[in-house]
Design a protein around this motif. Structure first.
Motif, PDB file in Angstrom:
ATOM      1  N   GLY A  76      56.639  48.898 -40.369  1.00  0.00           N
ATOM      2  CA  GLY A  76      56.600  47.476 -40.039  1.00  0.00           C
ATOM      3  C   GLY A  76      57.075  47.176 -38.635  1.00  0.00           C
ATOM      4  O   GLY A  76      56.672  46.186 -38.020  1.00  0.00           O
ATOM      5  N   THR A  77      57.939  48.030 -38.102  1.00  0.00           N
ATOM      6  CA  THR A  77      58.442  47.851 -36.737  1.00  0.00           C
ATOM      7  C   THR A  77      57.304  48.017 -35.736  1.00  0.00           C
ATOM      8  O   THR A  77      57.167  47.219 -34.808  1.00  0.00           O
ATOM      9  CB  THR A  77      59.590  48.845 -36.452  1.00  0.00           C
ATOM     10  OG1 THR A  77      60.650  48.561 -37.368  1.00  0.00           O
ATOM     11  CG2 THR A  77      60.100  48.733 -35.033  1.00  0.00           C
ATOM     12  N   GLN A  78      56.492  49.039 -35.939  1.00  0.00           N
ATOM     13  CA  GLN A  78      55.367  49.251 -35.034  1.00  0.00           C
ATOM     14  C   GLN A  78      54.418  48.050 -35.066  1.00  0.00           C
ATOM     15  O   GLN A  78      54.018  47.549 -34.029  1.00  0.00           O
ATOM     16  CB  GLN A  78      54.603  50.521 -35.403  1.00  0.00           C
ATOM     17  CG  GLN A  78      53.415  50.764 -34.502  1.00  0.00           C
ATOM     18  CD  GLN A  78      52.684  52.065 -34.820  1.00  0.00           C
ATOM     19  OE1 GLN A  78      53.128  52.858 -35.636  1.00  0.00           O
ATOM     20  NE2 GLN A  78      51.565  52.269 -34.163  1.00  0.00           N
ATOM     21  N   VAL A  79      54.103  47.569 -36.241  1.00  0.00           N
ATOM     22  CA  VAL A  79      53.139  46.474 -36.393  1.00  0.00           C
ATOM     23  C   VAL A  79      53.703  45.139 -35.901  1.00  0.00           C
ATOM     24  O   VAL A  79      53.029  44.406 -35.185  1.00  0.00           O
ATOM     25  CB  VAL A  79      52.699  46.349 -37.879  1.00  0.00           C
ATOM     26  CG1 VAL A  79      51.830  45.128 -38.094  1.00  0.00           C
ATOM     27  CG2 VAL A  79      51.987  47.613 -38.330  1.00  0.00           C
ATOM     28  N   HIS A  80      54.951  44.838 -36.277  1.00  0.00           N
ATOM     29  CA  HIS A  80      55.492  43.493 -36.043  1.00  0.00           C
ATOM     30  C   HIS A  80      56.469  43.355 -34.876  1.00  0.00           C
ATOM     31  O   HIS A  80      56.671  42.234 -34.391  1.00  0.00           O
ATOM     32  CB  HIS A  80      56.184  42.978 -37.311  1.00  0.00           C
ATOM     33  CG  HIS A  80      55.270  42.868 -38.482  1.00  0.00           C
ATOM     34  ND1 HIS A  80      54.360  41.846 -38.625  1.00  0.00           N
ATOM     35  CD2 HIS A  80      55.107  43.671 -39.567  1.00  0.00           C
ATOM     36  CE1 HIS A  80      53.688  42.012 -39.748  1.00  0.00           C
ATOM     37  NE2 HIS A  80      54.122  43.121 -40.341  1.00  0.00           N
ATOM     38  N   LEU A  81      57.093  44.450 -34.443  1.00  0.00           N
ATOM     39  CA  LEU A  81      58.147  44.310 -33.436  1.00  0.00           C
ATOM     40  C   LEU A  81      57.858  44.938 -32.082  1.00  0.00           C
ATOM     41  O   LEU A  81      58.410  44.489 -31.077  1.00  0.00           O
ATOM     42  CB  LEU A  81      59.482  44.867 -33.979  1.00  0.00           C
ATOM     43  CG  LEU A  81      60.012  44.263 -35.286  1.00  0.00           C
ATOM     44  CD1 LEU A  81      61.389  44.824 -35.606  1.00  0.00           C
ATOM     45  CD2 LEU A  81      60.025  42.754 -35.253  1.00  0.00           C
ATOM     46  N   TRP A  82      57.024  45.974 -32.022  1.00  0.00           N
ATOM     47  CA  TRP A  82      56.800  46.664 -30.749  1.00  0.00           C
ATOM     48  C   TRP A  82      56.396  45.715 -29.632  1.00  0.00           C
ATOM     49  O   TRP A  82      56.778  45.926 -28.493  1.00  0.00           O
ATOM     50  CB  TRP A  82      55.736  47.742 -30.896  1.00  0.00           C
ATOM     51  CG  TRP A  82      56.240  49.036 -31.435  1.00  0.00           C
ATOM     52  CD1 TRP A  82      57.437  49.281 -32.044  1.00  0.00           C
ATOM     53  CD2 TRP A  82      55.544  50.276 -31.439  1.00  0.00           C
ATOM     54  NE1 TRP A  82      57.516  50.588 -32.428  1.00  0.00           N
ATOM     55  CE2 TRP A  82      56.367  51.230 -32.067  1.00  0.00           C
ATOM     56  CE3 TRP A  82      54.304  50.674 -30.985  1.00  0.00           C
ATOM     57  CZ2 TRP A  82      55.994  52.556 -32.232  1.00  0.00           C
ATOM     58  CZ3 TRP A  82      53.924  51.992 -31.153  1.00  0.00           C
ATOM     59  CH2 TRP A  82      54.771  52.926 -31.765  1.00  0.00           C
ATOM     60  N   ASN A  83      55.627  44.707 -29.943  1.00  0.00           N
ATOM     61  CA  ASN A  83      55.147  43.786 -28.903  1.00  0.00           C
ATOM     62  C   ASN A  83      55.612  42.353 -29.131  1.00  0.00           C
ATOM     63  O   ASN A  83      55.012  41.420 -28.613  1.00  0.00           O
ATOM     64  CB  ASN A  83      53.619  43.849 -28.821  1.00  0.00           C
ATOM     65  CG  ASN A  83      53.150  45.217 -28.377  1.00  0.00           C
ATOM     66  OD1 ASN A  83      53.515  45.681 -27.309  1.00  0.00           O
ATOM     67  ND2 ASN A  83      52.380  45.883 -29.215  1.00  0.00           N
ATOM     68  N   ASN A  84      56.703  42.182 -29.893  1.00  0.00           N
ATOM     69  CA  ASN A  84      57.197  40.841 -30.178  1.00  0.00           C
ATOM     70  C   ASN A  84      57.961  40.297 -28.961  1.00  0.00           C
ATOM     71  O   ASN A  84      59.014  40.814 -28.596  1.00  0.00           O
ATOM     72  CB  ASN A  84      58.104  40.869 -31.412  1.00  0.00           C
ATOM     73  CG  ASN A  84      58.576  39.494 -31.797  1.00  0.00           C
ATOM     74  OD1 ASN A  84      59.432  38.921 -31.140  1.00  0.00           O
ATOM     75  ND2 ASN A  84      57.987  38.964 -32.859  1.00  0.00           N
ATOM     76  N   ARG A  85      57.422  39.261 -28.352  1.00  0.00           N
ATOM     77  CA  ARG A  85      58.009  38.750 -27.104  1.00  0.00           C
ATOM     78  C   ARG A  85      59.409  38.175 -27.300  1.00  0.00           C
ATOM     79  O   ARG A  85      60.260  38.281 -26.410  1.00  0.00           O
ATOM     80  CB  ARG A  85      57.079  37.749 -26.423  1.00  0.00           C
ATOM     81  CG  ARG A  85      56.829  36.486 -27.176  1.00  0.00           C
ATOM     82  CD  ARG A  85      55.801  35.587 -26.446  1.00  0.00           C
ATOM     83  NE  ARG A  85      55.537  34.389 -27.193  1.00  0.00           N
ATOM     84  CZ  ARG A  85      56.238  33.256 -27.057  1.00  0.00           C
ATOM     85  NH1 ARG A  85      57.210  33.195 -26.182  1.00  0.00           N
ATOM     86  NH2 ARG A  85      55.934  32.200 -27.782  1.00  0.00           N
TER      87      ARG A  85
END
Length: 188
Positions: A76-85
């Motif tokens: 979930g980190t890759q999907v939701h957080l890697w590019n979360n501004r």
């Protein structure tokens, strides 16, 4: 002072949350969970956690109550957080205010994407994540936990206990400081 734990809204690595939380409780360190939205989030192995704050809310209210930001890994980190501004902005604010920024498993990638790991040693879970870190000019070290300049990275769930211990040490003192027997801090 508290640790702000950033967690994806789904599919976090259960042990990367549960082990540090247990260590924080044992050490008397307060913590709070934040994500992209509030509510109950579920881990890869079915553990649930309740999130009461969003990243955006914390940015608006400030980070004075926290000494560290810890980011949990997992799919979930890759999907939701890697590019979360909003999370990236939080990382930059913590770093600018010389507070601890920590990521475990694949979470160091979001730290690297802010630019604060450029030309610095870090670790990450093996796999495609190494390439992602190298794209951001981080120097990958094959160790379970790497910490310097109040940035802590850990390679995965097997390093969760040591990872949490380093974060705890930063509240009381500086685990990077090594006393010497020489004069004026120099070893002769």
């Amino acid at each position: 002072m508290k640790v702000l734990i950033a967690i994806p809204p789904e599919k976090f690595r259960d042990e990367e949350l549960l082990i540090p939380v247990k260590k924080f409780q044992e050490a008397g360190v307060m913590y709070e969970l934040a994500s992209t939205h509030v509510g109950v989030v579920m881990g890869v192995y079915g553990k649930k956690a309740k999130v009461n704050r969003t990243f955006e809310d914390i940015l608006l209210k400030g980070i004075d109550d926290y000494y560290a930001l810890m980011i949990v890994g997992g799919p979930g980190t890759q999907v939701h957080l890697w590019n979360n501004r909003h999370l990236m902005e939080l990382i930059n604010v913590f770093n600018t205010k010389q507070k601890v920024v920590a990521g475990i498993d694949n979470a160091p990638i979001v730290i690297a994407k802010t630019g604060i790991l450029k030309k610095k040693q870090a670790t990450v879970v093996p796999g495609q994540t190494v390439r992602e870190m190298m794209k951001e000019d981080a120097i990958i070290v094959n160790k379970p936990v790497v910490y310097k300049d109040k940035i802590v990275t850990a390679s995965g769930p097997e390093a969760a206990e040591e990872f949490a211990s380093i974060i705890i040490k930063y509240e009381k003192s500086d685990p990077e400081f090594v006393p010497t027997s020489g004069k004026a801090g120099f070893a002769f």
